[in-house]
Design an enzyme around this catalytic site. Structure first.
Site, PDB file in Angstrom:
ATOM      1  N   HIS A  41     -47.037   8.494  13.766  1.00 14.38           N
ATOM      2  CA  HIS A  41     -46.471   8.879  12.470  1.00 14.38           C
ATOM      3  C   HIS A  41     -44.944   8.921  12.481  1.00 14.38           C
ATOM      4  CE1 HIS A  41     -47.728  10.677   8.554  1.00 14.38           C
ATOM      5  NE2 HIS A  41     -46.476  11.128   8.547  1.00 14.38           N
ATOM      6  N   ASP A  43     -41.750   8.725   9.466  1.00 12.02           N
ATOM      7  CA  ASP A  43     -41.450   8.714   8.027  1.00 12.02           C
ATOM      8  C   ASP A  43     -40.129   8.038   7.680  1.00 12.02           C
ATOM      9  OD1 ASP A  43     -43.526   9.930   6.379  1.00 12.02           O
ATOM     10  OD2 ASP A  43     -43.228  11.725   7.598  1.00 12.02           O
ATOM     11  N   GLU A 154     -50.053   8.137   3.548  1.00 14.28           N
ATOM     12  CA  GLU A 154     -50.181   9.576   3.812  1.00 14.28           C
ATOM     13  C   GLU A 154     -50.505  10.333   2.532  1.00 14.28           C
ATOM     14  OE1 GLU A 154     -46.643  11.501   5.276  1.00 14.28           O
ATOM     15  OE2 GLU A 154     -47.778  13.126   6.191  1.00 14.28           O
ATOM     16  N   HIS A 181     -52.136  14.999   1.453  1.00 11.97           N
ATOM     17  CA  HIS A 181     -50.870  15.528   1.977  1.00 11.97           C
ATOM     18  C   HIS A 181     -50.948  17.031   1.704  1.00 11.97           C
ATOM     19  CE1 HIS A 181     -46.425  16.251   2.229  1.00 11.97           C
ATOM     20  NE2 HIS A 181     -46.678  15.634   3.363  1.00 11.97           N
ATOM     21  N   HIS A 229     -53.057  17.194   7.804  1.00 13.66           N
ATOM     22  CA  HIS A 229     -52.754  17.710   6.459  1.00 13.66           C
ATOM     23  C   HIS A 229     -53.964  18.207   5.686  1.00 13.66           C
ATOM     24  CE1 HIS A 229     -48.455  17.298   5.837  1.00 13.66           C
ATOM     25  NE2 HIS A 229     -48.469  16.092   6.370  1.00 13.66           N
ATOM     26  N   HIS A 250     -50.659  13.267  13.198  1.00  9.95           N
ATOM     27  CA  HIS A 250     -49.491  14.087  13.567  1.00  9.95           C
ATOM     28  C   HIS A 250     -49.804  15.573  13.393  1.00  9.95           C
ATOM     29  CE1 HIS A 250     -49.133  13.433   9.262  1.00  9.95           C
ATOM     30  NE2 HIS A 250     -48.006  14.083   9.118  1.00  9.95           N
ATOM     31  N   ASP A 321     -43.862  12.475  14.172  1.00  6.29           N
ATOM     32  CA  ASP A 321     -43.414  12.876  12.822  1.00  6.29           C
ATOM     33  C   ASP A 321     -41.897  12.739  12.657  1.00  6.29           C
ATOM     34  OD1 ASP A 321     -43.954  13.583  10.215  1.00  6.29           O
ATOM     35  OD2 ASP A 321     -44.410  15.689  10.634  1.00  6.29           O
TER      36      ASP A 321
END
Ligand code: NAG
Ligand code: NAG
Ligand code: NAG
Ligand code: NAG
Ligand code: NAG
Ligand code: NAG
Length: 415
Positions: A41, A43, A154, A181, A229, A250, A321
């Site tokens: 993961h 971003d 995600e 999420h 999540h 993650h 992450d």
């Protein structure tokens, strides 16, 4: 002869003559030369959206951004090619994430924009990145010294409650979808539901029947089911319904840091039978709940060792992450630091599980490659059995009042 070559030649001669050992001691991070280090993961694409409106003309991925006047001030920026190479990353799931405020609005279009920017980034840096959509594709990129670049979505809000959108996300290249999420969807609860003070209560106590169909359709497609999540009840339901192993792209261990984003022991204990993987998140606030400002590599080591002890060495991986978080532990400050973690685990300190090279290879990438391969096999088996795409529509009532963007009642069942 150039001066460096001259010096090197004499060093080698001197070493041979004196019998000085040229071979250095093996390090834990040496495994990163033999198997791809896979991070579940990252971003960075969200940073591209937030900071350069996805305009790559205004972004230099070849530069060390930690000394860039703009990016050095961005708290969530930890990723660029020089540091990825220093960190010896072999494969990355780049995340197409858009905020929950887009749910019931333009989440699908925004997610498509994120997939588009990921694909443009990969094409813009062909010497370093290689698009991958399969377990074999990860090896193919690694064998060419490219960072295998995969796409992830995600949050179920990005699917707008439509199996058709899920199928098309797969066609666009997404290989896992996180079921939620930080917001509930009309078919599943997110992790804040497990925290009384989050202000986001559970609405479904797990997956609705439509949520289970989403999981089944992912199994049919060969899309990995990501449970980072989601609420605990959704984890239980998804693991029960999925006929393929699941991933936590993650998330860390709840027993060590009791945040709702982390995975509880009862779920870790299901991993051997399920065959899935928990990829440890580096976020300071998820690895050190006592005092995140004191988070260090040692905390991440504790989470990895804990998950290994409870779930098994075949069920742990890395899901940093980076770029989705604003604080990283000392020793794992950015994507150049992964080798530190492998060197540290290989020290095999007393009271800790013993890490062999084979174990470190599993942690680095072989576990995720196995999970991905099994998900692909389930896809092929279901296809051979003649399983057809699910055509069910979300019950209209499940949308509640969130109908502002709906023009065509065809998209939902009457019930
Ligand atoms: C991007 O950064 C690299 C490394 O600093 C540099 O060599 C290159 O010229 C930069 N490219 C652009 C377009 O600025
Ligand atoms: C990136 O730049 C920082 C200084 O901002 C430096 O400490 C670090 O070594 C550089 N990393 C790489 C991989 O070039
Ligand atoms: C490339 O990847 C395959 C796995 O598909 C592996 O077995 C093989 O050894 C690799 N080849 C090289 C040259 O590293
Ligand atoms: C798993 O799903 C089945 C229905 O498919 C249900 O009967 C069973 O209670 C579920 N088990 C758990 C632990 O949720
Ligand atoms: C957290 O750690 C920092 C750095 O060691 C320290 O300054 C701070 O007082 C600590 N906070 C708490 C609540 O313990
Ligand atoms: C929908 O809106 C109406 C009127 O504002 C309200 O009475 C009702 O409780 C809402 N229903 C849901 C499911 O939120």
């Amino acid at each position: 002869m150039r001066a460096e070559a001259f010096v090197l030649t004499w060093l080698v001669v001197a070493a041979v003559v004196t019998g000085f050992p040229i071979r250095r001691k093996a390090r834990g991070s040496d495994v990163l030369y033999t198997v791809p280090l896979i991070d579940g993961h990252n971003d960075l694409p969200y940073n591209l959206r937030s900071h350069v409106k996805n305009q790559l003309a205004n972004f230099n991925f070849s530069a060390n951004l930690s000394s860039d006047p703009y990016w050095s001030k961005v708290q969530t920026s930890f990723t660029d090619l020089p540091r990825l190479r220093a960190g010896r990353l072999g494969a990355q799931f780049w995340v197409a994430f858009v905020g929950c405020s887009s749910q019931f609005k333009d989440a699908v279009e925004e997610t498509m924009e994120q997939i588009d920017v990921i694909k443009r980034l990969i094409r813009a840096y062909p010497d370093d990145l290689q698009y991958a959509t399969s377990a074999q594709g990860i090896w193919d990129a690694f064998n060419r010294s490219r960072i295998a670049s995969l796409i992830a979505v995600e949050g179920g809000h990005s699917l707008d409650n439509r199996l058709a959108v899920l199928r098309l996300m797969y066609e666009l290249g997404a290989r896992y979808v996180s079921l939620t999420h930080s917001c509930n969807t009309p078919w599943g609860d997110s992790s804040p539901a497990d925290s009384p003070d989050s202000g986001i209560p559970a609405e479904h106590n797990g997956l609705t029947e439509y949520g289970t169909l989403m999981v089944k359709e992912m199994n049919r497609l060969g899309m990995m089911v990501d449970l980072s999540h989601v609420s605990h009840a959704v984890m239980v339901d998804a693991i029960n319904v999925s006929v393929a192993p699941v991933v936590f792209s993650h998330s860390s261990a709840f027993a060590i840091c009791n945040h709702h984003r982390n995975v509880r022991d009862d779920i870790l204990q299901l991993m051997p039978q399920n065959g899935g993987i928990v990829m440890v998140n580096f976020y300071s606030g998820y690895v050190n709940c006592r005092n995140a400002t004191e988070a260090s590599l040692e905390d991440v080591v504790a989470h990895i060792n804990y998950i290994r002890t409870v779930a098994g060495v075949d069920h742990v991986g890395i899901g940093s992450d980076y770029d989705g978080i604003e604080a990283t532990p000392v020793g794992l400050e950015d994507v150049s630091k992964y080798p530190n973690l492998f060197d540290r685990l290989a020290e095999n300190r007393p009271g800790e599980p013993t890490w062999t090279s084979e174990d470190l290879e599993k942690l680095a990438g072989l576990n995720l490659i196995r999970v991905f391969g099994e998900v692909e096999k389930v896809r092929d088996r279901l296809a051979a059995e003649g399983l057809k795409p699910y055509e069910d529509l979300l019950p209209r009532a499940d949308l509640g009042n969130n109908t502002g963007c709906i023009t065509d009642a065809y998209s939902f069942s009457r019930a």
